[in-house]
Design an enzyme around this catalytic site. Structure first.
Site, mmCIF file in Angstrom:
data_model
loop_
_atom_site.group_PDB
_atom_site.id
_atom_site.type_symbol
_atom_site.label_atom_id
_atom_site.label_comp_id
_atom_site.label_asym_id
_atom_site.label_seq_id
_atom_site.Cartn_x
_atom_site.Cartn_y
_atom_site.Cartn_z
ATOM 1 C CB SER A 157 61.818 30.000 36.866
ATOM 2 O OG SER A 157 61.296 29.125 35.876
ATOM 3 N NE ARG A 158 56.708 24.784 40.563
ATOM 4 C CZ ARG A 158 55.397 24.811 40.680
ATOM 5 N NH1 ARG A 158 54.652 24.767 39.591
ATOM 6 N NH2 ARG A 158 54.820 24.884 41.856
ATOM 7 C CE LYS A 172 43.506 39.384 34.694
ATOM 8 N NZ LYS A 172 43.641 38.797 33.593
ATOM 9 C CB ALA A 201 56.679 38.773 35.500
#
Length: 328
Positions: free
Chosen positions: A34-35, A95, A13
């Site tokens: 984001s966590r 993917k 990303a």
């Protein structure tokens, strides 16, 4: 403008997809999640993104987002693709979408129920070099295709990297084995009918680190190897009775070498090279995706194509275990 949300601050990303969106004329990156709240904030500052969320759920609930790009760890792709579709967001998911073909059926169900676009991010199918290969083969430039050869390898023994963690969907075939398979299917429009294969696994990681594969198609074979503990290499060659085509950097185009497709004649005395300088295949991908969400008749990689590609990968694993030729 299409408003993208990014689920995760993953390397692909940061380095590829977000820059591609920001270079495009079809969309903007409106949000990131984001966590780890600190990572989301830092990512948002780096790319001048308006919204940073500390949970994926919060991003999916946001009215500031039209669609999402999902580069989370492989083992979570199906879950978040379904959740995003159910939230009414268009979905571009990295993917491999799934680790088994049967896992894609619930994603198709969620797509159909929500009426959104869900697509697996095979950026190579948008690169003009692969469109050229498809046109050359379809136009008879190499005569009857008889043999395809491919290789894709790199060296990575980082035990913390998800590619070396089977519980996260790591392994050579999920990461890079999908590429020779999808490229061959894409340019020929033909599906494999059987597979033979051998696989080596890392004793410590448990992941497949090397696969040697032969896929049989109607009229030709595909032979390729992939490895995650080998010197870097990538190449694809399409060999017919009147010539052959070599793709120098088939997958990481522009990184390992220039984007070039070379057509050789039957006696190797003549060659014609087609160059594609300055192409950003990730930008082509996001632009096509957004245009499709607008209702434009542009090709995108469908979930049905994802099922077909994953069936081939599933067959490789079965063939390596059985030691026999396995149907796809």
């Amino acid at each position: 403008m299409f408003r993208w949300g990014i689920l995760s601050t993953a390397k692909i990303a940061r380095e590829q997809v977000v820059p591609a969106i920001q270079q495009s004329e079809t969309g903007i990156v409106a949000a990131v999640a984001s966590r780890d709240a600190g990572r989301a904030d830092a990512f948002a500052r780096r790319f001048n993104i308006a919204h940073a969320f500390e949970t994926y759920e919060a991003l999916l609930e946001s009215d500031a987002v039209d669609g999402v790009y999902i580069p989370t760890v492989t083992s979570t792709h199906v879950e978040w693709a379904i959740r995003a579709a159910k939230a009414g967001k268009h979905v571009l998911v990295e993917k491999p979408l799934a680790l088994k073909a049967d896992e894609i059926a619930p994603v198709i169900k969620a797509r159909d129920a929500s009426g959104v676009l869900v697509s697996e991010a095979f950026m190579v199918t948008y690169h003009p070099q692969w469109l050229k290969v498809r046109d050359l083969i379809g136009g008879g430039a190499i005569g009857q295709l008889r043999m395809v050869q491919g290789a894709f390898s790199y060296f990575n023994r980082d035990g913390d990297n998800m590619r070396n963690r089977p519980e996260l969907g790591g392994g050579a075939l999920p990461d890079i084995g999908v590429y020779p398979t999808v490229a061959t299917r894409f340019v020929t429009g033909i599906e494999p009918h059987s597979v033979t294969a051998t696989i080596d696994r890392d004793a410590a990681f448990g992941t497949d680190i090397f696969a040697n594969v032969t896929m049989r198609f109607e009229g030709f074979d595909l032979s390729f190897y992939v490895g995650t503990q080998l010197a870097q290499r990538q190449v694809m060659v399409f060999h017919g009775d009147k010539g052959f085509i070599e793709v120098r950097t088939p997958f990481n185009a522009g990184v390992h070498d220039a984007d070039r497709v070379t057509l050789y004649n039957a006696d190797h005395r003549e060659a014609q090279t087609f160059a594609f300088p300055g192409v950003q295949q990730y930008q082509y991908q996001v632009d096509a995706f957004v245009r499709r969400t607008r209702g434009e008749d542009v090709p995108v990689f469908t979930l049905e194509e994802s099922v077909a590609n994953q069936r081939a990968i599933d067959a490789i694993y079965r063939a390596a275990v059985s030691g026999r030729t396995e149907p796809v």
